[in-house]
Design a protein around this motif. Structure first.
Motif, PDB file in Angstrom:
ATOM      1  N   UNK A 102      15.905  11.582   3.073  1.00 39.92           N
ATOM      2  CA  UNK A 102      16.779  13.055   3.083  1.00 39.92           C
ATOM      3  C   UNK A 102      15.613  13.332   2.658  1.00 39.92           C
ATOM      4  N   UNK A 103      14.033  13.770   3.076  1.00 41.12           N
ATOM      5  CA  UNK A 103      12.671  14.521   2.415  1.00 41.12           C
ATOM      6  C   UNK A 103      13.411  15.939   1.599  1.00 41.12           C
ATOM      7  N   UNK A 104      12.955  15.514   0.340  1.00 43.31           N
ATOM      8  CA  UNK A 104      12.371  16.719  -0.102  1.00 43.31           C
ATOM      9  C   UNK A 104      11.673  16.892  -1.175  1.00 43.31           C
ATOM     10  N   UNK A 105      10.592  18.232  -0.938  1.00 44.90           N
ATOM     11  CA  UNK A 105       9.119  18.670  -1.519  1.00 44.90           C
ATOM     12  C   UNK A 105       9.077  19.671  -1.829  1.00 44.90           C
ATOM     13  N   UNK A 106       9.263  19.483  -3.575  1.00 44.07           N
ATOM     14  CA  UNK A 106       8.445  21.122  -3.768  1.00 44.07           C
ATOM     15  C   UNK A 106       7.646  21.249  -4.435  1.00 44.07           C
ATOM     16  N   UNK A 107       6.179  21.698  -4.637  1.00 41.18           N
ATOM     17  CA  UNK A 107       5.158  21.758  -4.674  1.00 41.18           C
ATOM     18  C   UNK A 107       5.509  22.122  -6.626  1.00 41.18           C
ATOM     19  N   UNK A 108       5.359  21.742  -7.299  1.00 38.75           N
ATOM     20  CA  UNK A 108       4.337  22.735  -9.149  1.00 38.75           C
ATOM     21  C   UNK A 108       3.057  23.398  -7.983  1.00 38.75           C
ATOM     22  N   UNK A 109       3.061  24.785  -8.397  1.00 39.07           N
ATOM     23  CA  UNK A 109       2.674  25.397  -8.407  1.00 39.07           C
ATOM     24  C   UNK A 109       1.470  25.624  -9.794  1.00 39.07           C
ATOM     25  N   UNK A 110       1.667  25.593 -10.613  1.00 42.64           N
ATOM     26  CA  UNK A 110       0.510  25.219 -11.446  1.00 42.64           C
ATOM     27  C   UNK A 110       0.534  23.986 -12.178  1.00 42.64           C
ATOM     28  N   UNK A 111      -0.341  22.932 -11.126  1.00 40.45           N
ATOM     29  CA  UNK A 111      -1.141  21.918 -11.496  1.00 40.45           C
ATOM     30  C   UNK A 111      -1.745  21.857 -12.587  1.00 40.45           C
ATOM     31  N   UNK A 112      -2.323  22.580 -13.204  1.00 40.06           N
ATOM     32  CA  UNK A 112      -2.891  22.315 -14.538  1.00 40.06           C
ATOM     33  C   UNK A 112      -1.886  21.979 -15.328  1.00 40.06           C
ATOM     34  N   UNK A 163       1.807  18.313  -0.160  1.00 40.05           N
ATOM     35  CA  UNK A 163       2.810  18.868   0.216  1.00 40.05           C
ATOM     36  C   UNK A 163       3.660  18.786   0.999  1.00 40.05           C
ATOM     37  N   UNK A 164       4.236  20.265   1.341  1.00 38.09           N
ATOM     38  CA  UNK A 164       5.356  20.093   1.612  1.00 38.09           C
ATOM     39  C   UNK A 164       5.887  20.387   2.818  1.00 38.09           C
ATOM     40  N   UNK A 165       5.898  18.335   2.946  1.00 39.03           N
ATOM     41  CA  UNK A 165       6.670  18.760   4.206  1.00 39.03           C
ATOM     42  C   UNK A 165       8.315  18.388   4.762  1.00 39.03           C
ATOM     43  N   UNK A 166       8.444  18.840   5.816  1.00 35.06           N
ATOM     44  CA  UNK A 166      10.243  19.189   6.293  1.00 35.06           C
ATOM     45  C   UNK A 166      10.698  17.996   6.466  1.00 35.06           C
ATOM     46  N   UNK A 167      11.866  18.060   5.911  1.00 38.45           N
ATOM     47  CA  UNK A 167      12.647  16.344   6.321  1.00 38.45           C
ATOM     48  C   UNK A 167      13.352  16.144   7.952  1.00 38.45           C
ATOM     49  N   UNK A 168      12.931  14.829   7.871  1.00 36.28           N
ATOM     50  CA  UNK A 168      14.006  15.102   9.717  1.00 36.28           C
ATOM     51  C   UNK A 168      15.075  14.891   9.643  1.00 36.28           C
ATOM     52  N   UNK A 172      12.869  14.094  17.585  1.00 34.83           N
ATOM     53  CA  UNK A 172      12.984  15.456  18.161  1.00 34.83           C
ATOM     54  C   UNK A 172      11.740  16.377  18.132  1.00 34.83           C
ATOM     55  N   UNK A 173      11.969  17.718  18.483  1.00 32.08           N
ATOM     56  CA  UNK A 173      11.086  19.057  17.839  1.00 32.08           C
ATOM     57  C   UNK A 173       9.665  18.585  16.154  1.00 32.08           C
ATOM     58  N   UNK A 174      11.700  18.904  15.760  1.00 28.57           N
ATOM     59  CA  UNK A 174      10.939  18.985  14.463  1.00 28.57           C
ATOM     60  C   UNK A 174      10.218  18.167  13.788  1.00 28.57           C
ATOM     61  N   UNK A 175      10.891  16.552  14.102  1.00 28.77           N
ATOM     62  CA  UNK A 175      10.554  15.575  13.511  1.00 28.77           C
ATOM     63  C   UNK A 175       8.957  15.242  13.982  1.00 28.77           C
ATOM     64  N   UNK A 176       8.365  15.996  15.134  1.00 29.01           N
ATOM     65  CA  UNK A 176       7.215  15.712  15.854  1.00 29.01           C
ATOM     66  C   UNK A 176       6.325  16.354  15.138  1.00 29.01           C
ATOM     67  N   UNK A 177       6.750  17.799  14.705  1.00 27.56           N
ATOM     68  CA  UNK A 177       5.626  19.636  14.326  1.00 27.56           C
ATOM     69  C   UNK A 177       5.494  18.503  12.984  1.00 27.56           C
ATOM     70  N   UNK A 178       6.483  18.184  12.309  1.00 23.86           N
ATOM     71  CA  UNK A 178       6.703  17.580  10.721  1.00 23.86           C
ATOM     72  C   UNK A 178       5.384  16.694  10.365  1.00 23.86           C
ATOM     73  N   UNK A 179       5.481  15.345  11.265  1.00 19.48           N
ATOM     74  CA  UNK A 179       4.696  14.305  11.639  1.00 19.48           C
ATOM     75  C   UNK A 179       3.097  14.701  11.752  1.00 19.48           C
ATOM     76  N   UNK A 180       2.940  15.756  12.835  1.00 26.79           N
ATOM     77  CA  UNK A 180       1.857  16.394  13.291  1.00 26.79           C
ATOM     78  C   UNK A 180       0.874  16.872  11.891  1.00 26.79           C
TER      79      UNK A 180
END
Length: 223
Positions: A44-54, A28-33, A158-166
């Motif tokens: 400092x969060x940075x997630x990039x999901x590999x689209x072809x998991x297999x 899940x690509x969750x945004x950083x705080x 911050x609002x962004x932090x709350x939204x990301x956590x939710x």
């Protein structure tokens, strides 16, 4: 038990195992705080999901930083072949890898800043250099994310932090519900296949018993 019955039992079991493994590999690509407190540590969060998991793959990571008021990004960090390298003196002994544990296939490239200062405010950019390995060739692809970090003297919510956590919790709950539904579906398929296999076994047993009885009767007549 006949071979056809065994196959009918094995197929749903294998499908369930595959589905569970895919679920465990979910990303899940969750945004950083975006707000850090001076003197504290900050991920400092940075997630990039590999689209072809297999598809097997590997990745190297580069981090860049542009301080407030500056025009250009500076290369500050590299993670390649399981080796971290700090490339900017400002982050010497203050920047640690906080991403994927499986460094052969990185999807989380987060880093952790120790003892945050006001000078750490600015824009961070993480760059994934990913190679996907197919049977007869390799495919190179890139993905990048920007994180705008503000350093404050006192923590605020911050609002962004709350939204990301939710969103993170919603994603986790959704994956768990999906896995539960799949497990129930697999259980029913396996149960149905097992009942059918038992019926086939009983039918085979009755057929053998009937044939044996007929053979015995034939022997008695012959005598």
């Amino acid at each position: 038990m006949s071979m056809s019955a065994v196959r009918r039992l094995l197929i749903p079991i294998l499908l369930c195992a595959l589905q569970v493994s895919l679920c465990n590999a979910a990303c899940a690509e969750v945004d950083s705080d975006t707000e850090a407190v001076v003197g504290a540590g900050f991920k400092v969060g940075c997630i990039s999901c590999k689209m072809r998991g297999e598809v097997e793959g590997s990745a190297s990571i580069d981090w860049f930083f542009r301080a407030k008021g500056e025009q250009d990004f500076l290369h500050i960090y590299n993670f390649e072949d399981k080796t971290p390298t700090i490339l900017d003196d400002r982050f010497e002994d203050r920047l640690d890898w906080n991403g994927s544990k499986n460094t052969d296939d990185i999807q989380d490239a987060s880093v952790y800043i120790l003892n945050v200062t006001f000078n750490d405010s600015g824009t961070y950019r993480c760059l994934f250099n990913r190679i996907l390995t197919y049977p007869f060739y390799e495919y190179s692809t890139k993905a990048s994310k920007l994180i705008h970090l503000t350093v404050v003297a006192k923590a605020t919510r911050g609002t962004a932090s709350i939204v990301s956590e939710v969103m993170m919790y919603v994603t986790i709950i959704g994956l768990q519900l999906w896995l539960l539904v799949e497990m129930i579906y697999c259980y029913r398929k396996i149960s149905a296949a097992g009942d059918e296999a038992l019926r086939e076994s009983a039918a085979e047993y009755l057929a053998i018993a009937s044939e044996s009885k007929d053979n015995c009767a034939g022997v008695q007549v012959a005598e």
